[in-house]
Design a protein around this motif. Structure first.
Motif, PDB file in Angstrom:
ATOM      1  N   ALA B 282       0.824  -1.209   0.000  1.00 32.88           N
ATOM      2  CA  ALA B 282       0.000   0.000   0.000  1.00 32.88           C
ATOM      3  C   ALA B 282       0.863   1.266   0.000  1.00 32.88           C
ATOM      4  CB  ALA B 282      -0.938  -0.004   1.201  1.00 32.88           C
ATOM      5  N   THR B 283       2.193   1.098  -0.049  1.00 32.21           N
ATOM      6  CA  THR B 283       3.051   2.273  -0.149  1.00 32.21           C
ATOM      7  C   THR B 283       3.865   2.206  -1.433  1.00 32.21           C
ATOM      8  OG1 THR B 283       4.642   1.078   1.188  1.00 32.21           O
ATOM      9  CG2 THR B 283       3.265   2.645   2.323  1.00 32.21           C
ATOM     10  N   PHE B 287       0.362   1.878  -6.093  1.00 37.97           N
ATOM     11  CA  PHE B 287      -0.708   2.335  -5.202  1.00 37.97           C
ATOM     12  C   PHE B 287      -0.680   3.856  -5.074  1.00 37.97           C
ATOM     13  CE2 PHE B 287      -2.808   3.235  -1.182  1.00 37.97           C
ATOM     14  CZ  PHE B 287      -3.857   2.337  -1.147  1.00 37.97           C
ATOM     15  N   MET B 288       0.501   4.392  -4.841  1.00 42.63           N
ATOM     16  CA  MET B 288       0.633   5.823  -4.592  1.00 42.63           C
ATOM     17  C   MET B 288       0.318   6.671  -5.822  1.00 42.63           C
ATOM     18  SD  MET B 288       1.081   6.597  -1.569  1.00 42.63           S
ATOM     19  CE  MET B 288       1.713   6.184   0.026  1.00 42.63           C
ATOM     20  N   GLU B 344      15.379   6.246   0.735  1.00 40.77           N
ATOM     21  CA  GLU B 344      14.351   6.074   1.746  1.00 40.77           C
ATOM     22  C   GLU B 344      13.271   5.083   1.278  1.00 40.77           C
ATOM     23  OE1 GLU B 344      11.941   9.484   2.600  1.00 40.77           O
ATOM     24  OE2 GLU B 344      11.934   9.059   4.763  1.00 40.77           O
ATOM     25  N   HIS B 348      12.330   1.684   3.087  1.00 37.13           N
ATOM     26  CA  HIS B 348      10.963   1.397   3.518  1.00 37.13           C
ATOM     27  C   HIS B 348      10.490   0.049   2.988  1.00 37.13           C
ATOM     28  CE1 HIS B 348       9.974   5.916   4.313  1.00 37.13           C
ATOM     29  NE2 HIS B 348      10.757   5.367   5.229  1.00 37.13           N
ATOM     30  N   ILE B 351      12.009  -2.575   5.139  1.00 38.63           N
ATOM     31  CA  ILE B 351      11.346  -2.670   6.443  1.00 38.63           C
ATOM     32  C   ILE B 351      10.010  -3.398   6.301  1.00 38.63           C
ATOM     33  CG2 ILE B 351      10.230  -1.292   8.252  1.00 38.63           C
ATOM     34  CD1 ILE B 351      12.463   0.808   7.798  1.00 38.63           C
ATOM     35  N   TYR B 352       9.286  -3.062   5.231  1.00 36.66           N
ATOM     36  CA  TYR B 352       7.970  -3.684   4.984  1.00 36.66           C
ATOM     37  C   TYR B 352       8.118  -5.202   4.829  1.00 36.66           C
ATOM     38  CZ  TYR B 352       3.473  -4.503   2.653  1.00 36.66           C
ATOM     39  OH  TYR B 352       2.227  -4.959   2.319  1.00 36.66           O
ATOM     40  N   ILE B 354      10.664  -7.154   5.691  1.00 37.23           N
ATOM     41  CA  ILE B 354      11.210  -7.790   6.900  1.00 37.23           C
ATOM     42  C   ILE B 354      10.106  -7.967   7.947  1.00 37.23           C
ATOM     43  CG2 ILE B 354      12.791  -7.414   8.862  1.00 37.23           C
ATOM     44  CD1 ILE B 354      14.734  -6.127   6.764  1.00 37.23           C
ATOM     45  N   ASP B 355       9.255  -6.963   8.074  1.00 40.28           N
ATOM     46  CA  ASP B 355       8.137  -7.071   9.012  1.00 40.28           C
ATOM     47  C   ASP B 355       7.235  -8.260   8.647  1.00 40.28           C
ATOM     48  OD1 ASP B 355       6.569  -5.072  11.124  1.00 40.28           O
ATOM     49  OD2 ASP B 355       5.222  -6.320   9.958  1.00 40.28           O
ATOM     50  N   SER B 356       6.953  -8.411   7.348  1.00 44.42           N
ATOM     51  CA  SER B 356       6.107  -9.537   6.914  1.00 44.42           C
ATOM     52  C   SER B 356       6.765 -10.866   7.237  1.00 44.42           C
ATOM     53  CB  SER B 356       5.867  -9.528   5.407  1.00 44.42           C
ATOM     54  OG  SER B 356       5.564  -8.261   4.963  1.00 44.42           O
TER      55      SER B 356
END
Lengths: 429, 420
Positions: B282-283, B287-288, B344, B348, B351-352, B354-356
């Motif tokens: 979604a980022t 999407f954006m 950046e 991001h 990070i996205y 890795i979180d998943s």
């Protein structure tokens, strides 16, 4: 002063805490030590059914269909950018949904929980609506509406709801039509926000391996003081019987899709009694229509239904109805068979052994869910808004007897309170 | 969290995901065959027929009751495809013994039940029960047709089929109605016997147990004759083909199929990262821009198949906005290929992802499928190892992947107004 109460379930060694913050906000907190996933959800008791209300300044306001859903989209917008720009920095998976009776915003993450909570609380408490950003959203939502217009599963369900209910605002479309949303303005949306996004009308739930003190600190910052809320009672009048017994539409589908709904107008149940009712209905549905039922075997083995069959219970503070749904060339045969088995249960004696197996199965499924952060926040929020406590269901399950289930069948099912919707194939798929 | 892999037989692999996190245990057995019309149809049909019963529990309601009695243990048989492989998966989840009210050994009971289903099917006259086969043939034919009901899935599958016509990848995971007609109780039983003899077997368990307990099951399978099936990877044809099909719909569906290049093939972590950055979140760029900036759609996203080394973009748009949406989707890819994204943005995306990956360790089925796909790819990696690789991905690799992505097929399911 914060009021707090801890709910425990000794059988699973689990607990959660319910707090009432000085602002009036209700908070649920469930610690899950050792789990990677964390989740938070904040929900307003505001959905598509709240179309007419008194604004805080005393004005009577009526809003178009789709307003609650539109506002949900817009609360992702802030003065310094979109909420997704902020979640991008943390990697959280964030989303929101609007139903008939609530709007919920949530995220799931494994890292940076506190940053994510800041984003969630800050966006929900700081609406930023401009002419431009409201206009911009209309194109996006118009496409969302069109997508649903082409979805036979959703259309069949909603057609059934509209047939089942005569006057109830559940008949109103959640997303509205393109025409509805093009009439929306920042002023209409702010009237809704000021009325319904009040701490007393909101609930926050957090689950995961998270620090309780920091959650409360964040809440203190975003919900500083108590405000009074003019109580919004919404009188709903709904005749006992269904509006229509059969509703049909044509769409591009390969085989007819049916939804058979049974409404029950006894919505004045709260607390433990509500959890017990919910569990009775869940067991009842599985007993009558689940994969272990004679109903299912009979229809599956004769090819009247296939494995796409499903049944569920839709419960809210404002409505209560059961649905059985699937694909069939002969939906009326499904309906006849359903009533035949309902009658057999009411007139006869329940199979105690099968009842116990189903009760065990439901219990196991609820226990497994207590490991899931998202599942728990969603359940705690939903139960709270309905007037129930989540762990009551586990306790209720141990009390319910086969006789209770049979008695529930008598209250839940009647031909006069049922509606069959069928989506027929428009032409050869 | 650790993964343990054992190979007790040639072509029979046991994976253990060892973790204390759950109140439940999970076991799956996957049979892996090359993706052909016969295998896809046959395994899909078998998933239905074997779900109906076995010698000890000949009826479906007996199986459902058995599972309900074991505190709602779940059991399922599903067919699916991975690249150009077709899989038949048997899996169950059960409550840990310590939560059983009467102290039953639920895992032993479920292992026993699984083996009944696998090795002792209901047979008469050297075939499966004719009633079951006939009914499941009708059900599968229905399911294949019912895909048409969800136009988003229908359009995505149609794009795949058109792009990979003539390749195994173009075969649908449920098979096709013509091949389905050719199966009878005897030929399906012979097909089942061949699967039991020849198909690659991957057995996976997630739970507290570190090893050994799958051995008695694994040893019931003889050595497999062949190698693990492979997926053929092709480059894009010279220019992209465009196919427009009209249908009576409110919303049109736009699907673009891309072939990825060598860099994507050799750098799995970078390839996933590229997807998150371009259209997988979604980022993302899609999407954006296609949604948020231009308000052209409600959804626009990309997904990749790392076995086949392809990417698909899908969106729901107004018929009149076809050109504008397509142009924006292509120009966002060109921007990534030109390196027109910030550090950046890349951070991001990391990070996205890795979180998943971290969240996977809360789901037994997700961990099992991670072990399975790692086994099929020949590289078994724990979530921690995957995270290490993602952290190390360079900007240049992402740019190279975008640059090598070649548009192969554009499929537009064009919504038109009805004649009534």
């Amino acid at each position: 002063m914060i009021q707090s109460k801890v709910y425990t379930c000794p059988a699973i060694g689990g607990a959660y805490e319910k707090l009432i913050h000085p602002s009036g906000l209700t908070i649920y907190f469930m610690k899950m030590p050792g789990k990677a996933r964390k989740a938070a959800m904040i929900s307003a008791k505001f959905g598509s059914i709240n179309y007419a209300f008194t604004a805080p300044d005393g004005r009577q306001v009526t809003v178009p269909n789709g307003t609650a859903h539109f506002l949900e989209h817009k609360l992702f917008e802030g003065e310094k950018g979109n909420a997704f720009d902020f979640y991008a920095k943390t990697g959280a998976k964030a989303n929101a949904y609007t139903s008939n009776d609530k709007t919920a915003y949530y995220f799931v993450c494994s890292d940076f929980f506190e940053d994510n909570l800041e984003v969630l609380l800050s966006f929900v408490t700081h609406p930023y609506l401009t002419r431009e950003n409201v206009e911009k959203e209309k194109g996006i939502i118009a496409q969302e509406i069109k997508m649903y217009e082409d979805e036979p599963g959703w259309q069949g369900y909603f057609t059934m709801v509209q047939g089942l209910y005569q006057e109830h605002p559940i008949r109103r479309d959640i997303a509205g039509t393109a025409e509805d949303i093009y009439s929306l303005t920042p002023e209409i949306l702010m009237d809704c926000y000021n009325t319904f996004y009040h701490p007393l009308n909101l609930v926050l739930a957090v689950a995961g391996d998270v620090d309780r003190g920091r959650v409360l600190d964040a809440v203190d910052r975003y919900f500083p003081a108590r405000r009074e809320l003019p109580l919004q009672s919404m009188p709903i009048h709904e005749p006992d019987e269904a509006g229509a017994r059969l509703v049909e539409r044509n769409m591009l589908v390969s085989r007819p899709i049916f939804h058979l709904g049974f409404k029950d107008n006894d919505t004045d149940v709260d607390g433990f009694a509500l959890s017990q009712k919910e569990m009775e209905v869940e067991i009842l549905l599985e007993y009558l229509f689940g994969k272990t039922s004679p109903f299912y075997s009979e229809l599956y083995e004769t090819g009247v239904i296939n494995s796409g069959f499903d049944c569920w219970y839709d419960l809210s503070d404002y409505f209560s109805f059961c649905v059985i749904s699937g694909e069939s060339d002969d939906p009326k045969a499904v309906e006849r068979c359903a009533f035949k088995h309902i009658k057999a249960l009411i007139d006869g004696t329940p199979d105690e052994e099968r009842f116990r197996e189903i009760r065990n199965g439901l219990y196991g499924a609820l226990v497994m869910e207590t490991d899931q952060a998202y599942g728990m926040v969603n359940r705690m929020v939903g139960n709270h808004l309905n007037g129930a406590e989540t762990f009551d269901a586990l306790e209720a399950l141990q009390k319910i007897s086969a006789a209770d289930m049979r008695k529930r069948a008598m209250g839940m099912f009647s031909e006069e309170r049922s509606c069959l919707s069928v989506i027929n194939p428009l032409k050869e798929g | 969290m650790r993964f343990v892999q054992e190979k007790p037989r040639r072509g029979v692999i046991c994976n253990y995901g060892v973790t204390e996190r759950f109140k439940t245990g999970y076991v799956s057995v996957d049979f892996v065959m090359p993706l052909t019309a016969e295998n896809a149809t046959g395994l899909s049909l078998l998933s239905g027929v074997l779900s109906r019963g076995c010698r000890r529990y000949p009826r479906m309601d007996q199986i459902s009751r058995l599972l309900a009695g074991y505190y709602g243990a779940s059991f399922s048989i599903t067919a699916s495809k991975a690249g150009e492989m077709e899989l038949l998966s048997f899996s169950f989840t059960h409550l840990d013994n310590e939560y059983a009210i009467d102290g039953e050994d639920l895992r032993a009971a479920m292992m026993d039940f699984l083996q009944e289903i696998l090795f002792c099917p209901l047979i008469e006259n050297e075939g499966f029960l004719p009633d079951y086969v006939e009914q499941e043939k009708v059900n599968l034919a229905d399911k294949i047709k019912a895909q048409f009901n969800d136009k988003r899935i229908y359009a995505a599958e149609r794009c795949k089929e058109l792009m990979c016509a003539g390749e195994a990848y173009g075969i649908h995971e449920m098979g096709d109605p013509e091949t389905l007609k050719s199966f009878d109780p005897q030929s399906l039983y012979r097909f089942y016997a061949r699967m039991m003899r020849e198909a690659y077997v991957v057995i996976s368990s997630v739970g507290k147990d570190g090893g050994g307990f799958l051995d008695p099951l694994a040893e019931r399978f003889p050595d497999r004759p062949g190698a693990m099936p492979e997926t053929e990877i092709k480059g894009a044809a010279g220019s992209a083909k465009e196919i427009i099909e009209p249908m009576e719909l409110n919303q049109s569906k736009l699907n673009l199929g891309y072939r990825l290049g060598q860099t994507a093939l050799e750098n799995g972590a970078a390839c996933r990262l590229f997807n998150v950055l371009y259209g997988g979140s979604a980022t993302s760029r899609l999407f954006m821009n296609v949604r948020e900036r231009l308000s052209l759609c409600y959804y626009c996203s990309s997904n990749i198949d790392r076995f086949k080394n392809v990417m698909f973009v899908s969106s729901g748009v107004e018929a009149a906005k076809y050109e504008e949406a397509r142009q924006e989707i292509e120009s966002q890819l060109a921007a990534v290929a030109a390196g027109d994204f910030s550090q950046e943005e890349l951070d991001h995306a990391k990070i996205y992802l890795i979180d998943s990956i971290r969240s996977l360790s809360d789901s037994e089925s997700a961990l099992a499928s991670l072990m399975l796909s790692g086994t099929l790819r020949g590289v078994l990696q724990t979530p921690e190892q995957e995270i290490g690789e993602i952290e190390a991905v360079s900007r240049e690799t992402v740019i190279a992947i975008a640059r090598e992505a070649a548009l192969d097929t554009v499929y537009f399911l064009k919504g038109v107004q009805g004649e009534q």
